[in-house]
Motif scaffolding. Structure first.
Motif, PDB file in Angstrom:
ATOM      1  N   SER A   1       9.434  -6.577   1.176  1.00  0.00           N
ATOM      2  CA  SER A   1      10.406  -5.811   1.765  1.00  0.00           C
ATOM      3  C   SER A   1       9.917  -4.190   1.539  1.00  0.00           C
ATOM      4  O   SER A   1      10.251  -3.611   2.469  1.00  0.00           O
ATOM      5  CB  SER A   1      11.802  -6.384   1.571  1.00  0.00           C
ATOM      6  OG  SER A   1      11.950  -7.466   1.695  1.00  0.00           O
ATOM      7  N   TYR A   2       9.711  -3.910   0.431  1.00  0.00           N
ATOM      8  CA  TYR A   2       9.683  -2.671  -0.099  1.00  0.00           C
ATOM      9  C   TYR A   2       8.162  -2.099   0.762  1.00  0.00           C
ATOM     10  O   TYR A   2       8.360  -0.948   1.172  1.00  0.00           O
ATOM     11  CB  TYR A   2       9.374  -2.610  -1.564  1.00  0.00           C
ATOM     12  CG  TYR A   2       8.992  -1.008  -2.017  1.00  0.00           C
ATOM     13  CD1 TYR A   2       9.873  -0.201  -2.142  1.00  0.00           C
ATOM     14  CD2 TYR A   2       7.603  -0.815  -2.316  1.00  0.00           C
ATOM     15  CE1 TYR A   2       9.758   1.181  -2.631  1.00  0.00           C
ATOM     16  CE2 TYR A   2       7.459   0.466  -2.886  1.00  0.00           C
ATOM     17  CZ  TYR A   2       8.307   1.621  -2.982  1.00  0.00           C
ATOM     18  OH  TYR A   2       8.139   2.712  -3.330  1.00  0.00           O
ATOM     19  N   VAL A   3       7.197  -2.786   0.923  1.00  0.00           N
ATOM     20  CA  VAL A   3       6.135  -2.216   1.599  1.00  0.00           C
ATOM     21  C   VAL A   3       6.341  -2.351   3.190  1.00  0.00           C
ATOM     22  O   VAL A   3       5.693  -1.299   3.660  1.00  0.00           O
ATOM     23  CB  VAL A   3       4.856  -3.119   0.995  1.00  0.00           C
ATOM     24  CG1 VAL A   3       3.491  -2.860   1.640  1.00  0.00           C
ATOM     25  CG2 VAL A   3       4.632  -2.941  -0.447  1.00  0.00           C
ATOM     26  N   TYR A   4       6.721  -3.244   3.468  1.00  0.00           N
ATOM     27  CA  TYR A   4       6.445  -3.532   5.047  1.00  0.00           C
ATOM     28  C   TYR A   4       7.731  -3.317   5.742  1.00  0.00           C
ATOM     29  O   TYR A   4       7.518  -2.859   7.042  1.00  0.00           O
ATOM     30  CB  TYR A   4       6.029  -5.094   5.353  1.00  0.00           C
ATOM     31  CG  TYR A   4       4.899  -5.296   4.760  1.00  0.00           C
ATOM     32  CD1 TYR A   4       3.679  -4.836   5.301  1.00  0.00           C
ATOM     33  CD2 TYR A   4       4.640  -6.365   3.943  1.00  0.00           C
ATOM     34  CE1 TYR A   4       2.206  -5.333   4.573  1.00  0.00           C
ATOM     35  CE2 TYR A   4       3.551  -6.695   3.334  1.00  0.00           C
ATOM     36  CZ  TYR A   4       2.179  -6.273   3.913  1.00  0.00           C
ATOM     37  OH  TYR A   4       1.044  -6.345   3.385  1.00  0.00           O
ATOM     38  N   LEU A   5       8.781  -3.338   5.259  1.00  0.00           N
ATOM     39  CA  LEU A   5      10.054  -3.138   5.924  1.00  0.00           C
ATOM     40  C   LEU A   5      10.180  -1.694   6.542  1.00  0.00           C
ATOM     41  O   LEU A   5      10.433  -1.471   7.712  1.00  0.00           O
ATOM     42  CB  LEU A   5      11.407  -3.662   5.117  1.00  0.00           C
ATOM     43  CG  LEU A   5      12.488  -3.876   6.012  1.00  0.00           C
ATOM     44  CD1 LEU A   5      12.331  -4.819   7.035  1.00  0.00           C
ATOM     45  CD2 LEU A   5      13.617  -4.137   5.223  1.00  0.00           C
TER      46      LEU A   5
END
Length: 81
Positions: A48-52
């Motif tokens: 979530s932190y990387v792709y969202l």
């Protein structure tokens, strides 16, 4: 205040153990299940932190391009063959 925080954390741990029925398992099984839950939560958090943020920005950009120019609206039609 510290006593209240300790009681709240103990209550949350108890709720977690009761909801997941961890109190029925042996200690090594509890450790395996807790490790699995921790792994899943950490992978979901990381992804979530990387792709969202990139995904949200691409959604905003595509929505903005559709809203800003009314001519680029795509109509979907069902054609029977």
């Amino acid at each position: 205040m510290l006593d209240y925080i300790k009681k709240k954390i103990a209550w949350l741990v108890l709720q977690y153990e009761l909801i997941t029925c961890l109190n029925m398992f042996e200690p090594w099984e509890q450790m395996c299940l807790n490790a699995t839950v921790l792994l899943v939560v950490s992978l979901v958090s990381y992804s979530s932190y990387v792709y969202l943020p990139h995904y949200i920005m691409s959604l905003i950009n595509s929505a903005w391009s559709v809203v800003s120019s009314g001519e680029e609206r795509v109509e979907y039609r069902f054609e029977s063959g």
